[in-house]
Scaffold this motif. Structure first.
Motif, mmCIF file in Angstrom:
data_model
loop_
_atom_site.group_PDB
_atom_site.id
_atom_site.type_symbol
_atom_site.label_atom_id
_atom_site.label_comp_id
_atom_site.label_asym_id
_atom_site.label_seq_id
_atom_site.Cartn_x
_atom_site.Cartn_y
_atom_site.Cartn_z
ATOM 1 N N GLU A 51 0.842 -1.191 0.000
ATOM 2 C CA GLU A 51 0.000 0.000 0.000
ATOM 3 C C GLU A 51 0.876 1.240 0.000
ATOM 4 N N ILE A 84 -1.802 1.263 -4.844
ATOM 5 C CA ILE A 84 -1.058 0.067 -4.462
ATOM 6 C C ILE A 84 -0.012 -0.255 -5.522
ATOM 7 N N TYR A 87 -8.435 -1.894 -2.378
ATOM 8 C CA TYR A 87 -7.740 -2.932 -1.626
ATOM 9 C C TYR A 87 -8.035 -2.713 -0.145
ATOM 10 N N THR A 129 -7.718 1.301 0.090
ATOM 11 C CA THR A 129 -6.770 1.985 -0.789
ATOM 12 C C THR A 129 -7.211 1.791 -2.235
#
Length: 107
Positions: free
Chosen positions: A30, A35, A74, A86
Motif C-alpha cells: 500500500e 497500491i 484494496y 486503498t
C-alpha cells in the motif's frame, strides 16, 4: 514554461523496504492513494522493483458483483467495491458476487 526530463517507462518503480521483514514477491504494497505489487523479494533496507501498472488477479473480499471498468479498492486482504480501502484501480473483467477472484488493472 516548465520542463521535465524523461526518467523511465514507469511500469515498475524502485522501492525501498523500510520495514524489518522481507516483502515477498507478489505482495501487495500500500502506497499513498494507490497500491503496487512487489516484483521480487525485497529484503529490509534493500531496494527492489514494485509494479505499479498491469493486470493482476486478486482475492475478491467484497460480496457484491463487480463489473468491468468499475473502480475497486484494496482492503488489506483483497479487492472490494466498497470505498474506504486503498484505491487499487479498476476491474479488468466482470466478477460475479460469488466469485473469489477478480482481475484488476492497477495504476
Amino acid at each position: 514554461m516548465s520542463k521535465a526530463a524523461y526518467w523511465q517507462r514507469g511500469e515498475s518503480l524502485d522501492f525501498t523496504n523500510a520495514g524489518t521483514t522481507v516483502i515477498e514477491a507478489n505482495t501487495v504494497v500500500e502506497l499513498t492513494g494507490r497500491i503496487g505489487i512487489a516484483g521480487t523479494d525485497i529484503a529490509p533496507g534493500a531496494k527492489g522493483d514494485l509494479h505499479v501498472t498491469g493486470v493482476f488477479e486478486f482475492d475478491k473480499t467484497g460480496t457484491a458483483a463487480i463489473t468491468m471498468g468499475q473502480t475497486v479498492y484494496y482492503d488489506g486482504a483483497g479487492i472490494t467495491d466498497t470505498e474506504g480501502g486503498t484505491p487499487a484501480g479498476f476491474a479488468a473483467a466482470d466478477a460475479a458476487a460469488a466469485d473469489t477472484k477478480v482481475l484488476v488493472k492497477i495504476g
